[in-house]
Scaffold this motif. Structure first.
Motif, PDB file in Angstrom:
ATOM      1  N   UNK A   1       0.814  -1.170  -0.081  1.00  9.07           N
ATOM      2  CA  UNK A   1      -0.066   0.119   0.082  1.00  9.07           C
ATOM      3  C   UNK A   1       0.944   1.430   0.211  1.00  9.07           C
ATOM      4  N   UNK A   2       2.171   1.344   0.670  1.00  2.82           N
ATOM      5  CA  UNK A   2       2.761   2.679   0.636  1.00  2.82           C
ATOM      6  C   UNK A   2       3.227   3.073  -0.378  1.00  2.82           C
ATOM      7  N   UNK A   3       3.320   2.065  -1.446  1.00  4.01           N
ATOM      8  CA  UNK A   3       3.953   2.401  -2.880  1.00  4.01           C
ATOM      9  C   UNK A   3       2.805   3.038  -3.727  1.00  4.01           C
ATOM     10  N   UNK A   4       1.638   3.228  -3.238  1.00  2.00           N
ATOM     11  CA  UNK A   4       0.636   3.688  -4.265  1.00  2.00           C
ATOM     12  C   UNK A   4       0.811   5.081  -4.889  1.00  2.00           C
ATOM     13  N   UNK A   5       1.544   5.973  -4.163  1.00  2.00           N
ATOM     14  CA  UNK A   5       1.579   7.250  -4.826  1.00  2.00           C
ATOM     15  C   UNK A   5       2.575   7.214  -6.013  1.00  2.00           C
ATOM     16  N   UNK A   6       3.501   6.202  -6.069  1.00  2.00           N
ATOM     17  CA  UNK A   6       4.363   6.229  -7.310  1.00  2.00           C
ATOM     18  C   UNK A   6       3.512   5.843  -8.697  1.00  2.00           C
ATOM     19  N   UNK A   7       2.355   5.070  -8.574  1.00  2.00           N
ATOM     20  CA  UNK A   7       1.544   4.849  -9.517  1.00  2.00           C
ATOM     21  C   UNK A   7       0.451   5.862 -10.004  1.00  2.00           C
ATOM     22  N   UNK A   8       0.025   6.340  -8.844  1.00  2.00           N
ATOM     23  CA  UNK A   8      -1.026   7.354  -8.712  1.00  2.00           C
ATOM     24  C   UNK A   8      -0.902   8.814  -9.275  1.00  2.00           C
ATOM     25  N   UNK A   9       0.505   8.979  -9.273  1.00  2.00           N
ATOM     26  CA  UNK A   9       0.873  10.220  -9.631  1.00  2.00           C
ATOM     27  C   UNK A   9       0.617  10.380 -11.186  1.00  2.00           C
ATOM     28  N   UNK A  10       1.006   9.328 -11.867  1.00  2.00           N
ATOM     29  CA  UNK A  10       1.251   9.091 -13.451  1.00  2.00           C
ATOM     30  C   UNK A  10       0.045   9.681 -14.199  1.00  2.00           C
ATOM     31  N   UNK A  11      -1.085   9.441 -13.922  1.00  2.00           N
ATOM     32  CA  UNK A  11      -2.176   9.930 -14.504  1.00  2.00           C
ATOM     33  C   UNK A  11      -2.404  11.495 -14.369  1.00  2.00           C
ATOM     34  N   UNK A  12      -1.900  11.973 -13.089  1.00  2.00           N
ATOM     35  CA  UNK A  12      -1.789  13.440 -12.932  1.00  2.00           C
ATOM     36  C   UNK A  12      -0.721  14.264 -13.782  1.00  2.00           C
ATOM     37  N   UNK A  13       0.201  13.436 -13.867  1.00  2.00           N
ATOM     38  CA  UNK A  13       1.237  13.876 -14.747  1.00  2.00           C
ATOM     39  C   UNK A  13       0.889  14.093 -16.275  1.00  2.00           C
ATOM     40  N   UNK A  14       0.252  13.038 -16.519  1.00  2.00           N
ATOM     41  CA  UNK A  14      -0.083  13.012 -17.919  1.00  2.00           C
ATOM     42  C   UNK A  14      -1.256  13.760 -18.261  1.00  2.00           C
ATOM     43  N   UNK A  15      -2.245  13.783 -17.618  1.00  2.00           N
ATOM     44  CA  UNK A  15      -3.233  14.891 -17.601  1.00  2.00           C
ATOM     45  C   UNK A  15      -2.894  16.491 -17.624  1.00  2.00           C
ATOM     46  N   UNK A  16      -1.992  16.719 -16.674  1.00  2.00           N
ATOM     47  CA  UNK A  16      -1.228  17.969 -16.898  1.00  2.00           C
ATOM     48  C   UNK A  16      -0.584  18.313 -18.283  1.00  2.00           C
ATOM     49  N   UNK A  17       0.064  17.361 -18.658  1.00  2.00           N
ATOM     50  CA  UNK A  17       0.740  17.332 -19.958  1.00  2.00           C
ATOM     51  C   UNK A  17      -0.460  17.550 -21.098  1.00  2.00           C
ATOM     52  N   UNK A  18      -1.426  16.736 -21.094  1.00  2.00           N
ATOM     53  CA  UNK A  18      -2.471  16.780 -22.085  1.00  2.00           C
ATOM     54  C   UNK A  18      -3.245  17.864 -22.006  1.00  2.00           C
ATOM     55  N   UNK A  19      -3.561  18.619 -20.811  1.00  2.00           N
ATOM     56  CA  UNK A  19      -4.514  19.642 -20.883  1.00  2.00           C
ATOM     57  C   UNK A  19      -3.602  21.000 -21.210  1.00  2.00           C
ATOM     58  N   UNK A  20      -2.257  20.844 -21.138  1.00  2.00           N
ATOM     59  CA  UNK A  20      -1.361  22.059 -21.548  1.00  2.00           C
ATOM     60  C   UNK A  20      -1.418  21.926 -22.908  1.00  2.00           C
ATOM     61  N   UNK A  21      -1.526  21.095 -23.425  1.00  2.00           N
ATOM     62  CA  UNK A  21      -1.446  20.735 -24.980  1.00  2.00           C
ATOM     63  C   UNK A  21      -2.819  21.297 -25.427  1.00  2.00           C
ATOM     64  N   UNK A  22      -3.982  20.776 -24.785  1.00  2.00           N
ATOM     65  CA  UNK A  22      -5.333  21.175 -25.383  1.00  2.00           C
ATOM     66  C   UNK A  22      -5.316  22.663 -25.142  1.00  2.00           C
ATOM     67  N   UNK A  23      -4.743  23.298 -24.174  1.00  2.00           N
ATOM     68  CA  UNK A  23      -4.863  24.897 -24.057  1.00  2.00           C
ATOM     69  C   UNK A  23      -3.530  25.556 -25.173  1.00  2.00           C
ATOM     70  N   UNK A  24      -3.001  24.835 -25.791  1.00  2.00           N
ATOM     71  CA  UNK A  24      -2.023  25.347 -26.700  1.00  2.00           C
ATOM     72  C   UNK A  24      -0.856  26.029 -25.967  1.00  2.00           C
ATOM     73  N   UNK A  25      -0.518  25.340 -24.744  1.00  2.00           N
ATOM     74  CA  UNK A  25       0.585  25.859 -23.922  1.00  2.00           C
ATOM     75  C   UNK A  25       1.763  24.796 -24.006  1.00  2.00           C
ATOM     76  N   UNK A  26       3.049  25.489 -23.682  1.00  2.00           N
ATOM     77  CA  UNK A  26       4.176  24.705 -23.773  1.00  2.00           C
ATOM     78  C   UNK A  26       4.433  23.994 -22.281  1.00  2.00           C
ATOM     79  N   UNK A  27       4.181  22.843 -22.038  1.00  2.00           N
ATOM     80  CA  UNK A  27       4.558  22.343 -20.729  1.00  2.00           C
ATOM     81  C   UNK A  27       5.865  22.108 -20.421  1.00  2.00           C
TER      82      UNK A  27
END
Lengths: 344, 344
Positions: free
Chosen positions: B305-331
């Motif tokens: 259980x203590x290792x879960x943040x290493x997996x759960x941060x990844x969708x957040x990183x990808x989401x930030x990257x994809x949202x920046x792209x959708x907004x026309x920003x350079x991540x």
């Protein structure tokens, strides 16, 4: 709910309790014997860590407590994780700790549970609460009463100020400087009495200009970071704005500047946000030093630097009250909030 | 800056570094002898407190470190106040402390200064940094390399993941469970490799829907609070949205739910914000448990259980990257940010 002299207008309770703070502070100071006894017990324990727990305004006060203990007795104090002990049941050795549970009502469930567990594991536990017959008071080894009198507005004001005062007084006592700090607090009560009326005037003029602003930052660092957290919380609670507390490092409305070691960083942060087009309200005893602020809400110089948050939080409280009024909101009973944090 | 295979498109660096995380994690795990030596020295010290210091992503990782130390060896760890020691020069006894300085570059000035002072006062000081020849590495008694390889995007990704891994590995070592944790981290690297591509697909569909949202909350509690802080920071840095990390107690976009002791509180918070009209993206290994979420980004069940943040941060990183792209920003190069935190 109505008051004795007629129906309540929205925001009356909150404003009345802000105005009452100089007297509420004096009531706290009446309890010298109680504070002496608790600080003596804390010194005898000579804790490796002081663990501060609370939610909302109590947690903002805890941010200040970290500095009060660090600067007066030189003790390590921390805002402890409640979930680690209460939900994850971590087996941390607490026998060497002093625990201070902070809750206005004394009924915040997970603060009560934390204190209960910590006491069971050998910590010396102290409740600082306005609810002297509360579950928290019952759970702790010792209780220090905030003695603020009943607080009826949902948004805390006088209980927050008295929590700051109780923390710095206890920290002073731990450093065997309790008398000096009490003396300083008495002086702060006078300064508040003398400055409240004119401050109230200045603030209401400023607040009108922000009636349509949707996003605010409250910047404070070091001993004023807790103040920034509390003011941001008041704005969020009473005015429905997205207000965020920032240290000067993060980085833009509303820096609180104390004339202390953190001032250069706050001045630099303010200059940056002004350059980025933000409207800045400067407050604190070094407010005049913030170049380019659109509005300045100065507060008196405290008798001792560590006491400055007790003075600098007041313009923030008044600003929140005046802004809620300008927006047609009722600061006394914000929608969706209740007085007792039912945190779990 | 251009890449070997042609001109860089905005966001390429950030996305490339997110994708590289499974390999970066394995490079960290190559350093067993170094980690063993440091954790042995820490155990010999048997510290009363572990003090974690860092800014930005490093500070978010420190939030996780508090839980890693609390749950594995049962040690008290805290995100220490840098200003108390560096600016206020508080005379706190540090001889009984382990200090862990966290900085990707190893050049964050006040983290270096804190570690220098703490070492001078007798603390055992450890640098965890990607910059093994950095000022921080020089200042500390011991250095653990993140070994993430050069990180060129301004927004951290692989150095954050490796900082989480380094902290949990050190905490595991302090509990004499270093081998078991390393084994778990190796499994996490596999899980990341296997899930990254499909996750990337799902996230890009979700992100489009948020291109015009101005305010987001990322909710996580307990061991996932650091993840919530990091994801909120990514959104703020790369997408210019007002993203705020909240514990489930505070309270409404984007809860991260782990199947652990904090889950009921997160589920309850999510239900409240859905009722209030927010659009919820649910992530974490218990994402499916969030009723009424508009989008679900589940992640694999961690081996511990203590290792879960290493997996759960990844969708957040990808989401930030994809949202920046959708907004026309350079991540890769957010306006106004630089790679080295020049905090003072």
């Amino acid at each position: 709910m109505s008051q004795a002299n007629g129906p309540r207008s929205p925001g009356d309770l909150f404003l009345g309790e802000i105005r009452e703070q100089p007297q509420a502070l004096l009531r706290l100071l009446d309890q010298q014997a109680e504070f002496d006894a608790v600080t003596k017990a804390m010194r005898e324990r000579s804790p490796s860590v002081v663990r501060l727990v609370g939610h909302g305004s109590s947690d903002a006060a805890a941010s200040f407590g970290v500095y009060a203990f660090g600067l007066l007795p030189g003790w390590t104090a921390m805002r402890d994780s409640i979930s680690l002990t209460v939900y994850y049941d971590a087996k941390i050795d607490l026998s060497d700790s002093v625990v201070i549970g902070l809750s206005q009502s004394g009924e915040t469930p997970d603060v009560v549970e934390y204190v209960t567990r910590a006491r069971g594991r050998g910590a010396f536990t102290v409740a600082i609460t306005n609810g002297t017959d509360s579950s928290l008071a019952t759970a702790a080894d010792a209780t220090l009463a905030l003695a603020a009198g009943p607080e009826r507005a949902v948004a805390a004001s006088k209980t927050f100020l008295n929590t700051l005062a109780a923390l710095v007084w206890v920290a002073g006592g731990a450093a065997e400087r309790g008398r000096e700090i009490a003396e300083g607090l008495r002086r702060v009560s006078d300064q508040l009495s003398q400055s409240l009326e004119s401050l109230e005037q200045s603030v209401s003029n400023v607040a009108m200009a922000f009636a349509y602003v949707g996003r605010m930052y409250v910047i404070g660092r070091g001993i004023e970071f807790g103040t920034a957290r509390e003011v941001a919380l008041k704005l969020t609670e009473t005015c429905r704005v997205a207000a965020e507390p920032l240290t000067a490092t993060d980085l833009a409305h509303g820096p609180i500047a104390s004339r202390d070691e953190s001032l250069p960083a706050v001045l630099e942060a303010a200059a940056r946000v002004i350059e980025a087009g933000a409207t800045v309200v400067a407050s604190g005893n070094a407010a005049m030093r913030l170049q380019g602020a659109a509005y300045v809400l100065p507060v008196p110089e405290p008798p001792h630097p560590i006491l400055s948050p007790l003075l600098s939080v007041v313009p923030g409280q008044l600003f929140a009250g005046a802004l809620a009024h300008a927006k047609g909101l009722d600061a006394d009973y914000p929608v969706g909030l209740s007085k007792v944090t039912r945190a779990r």
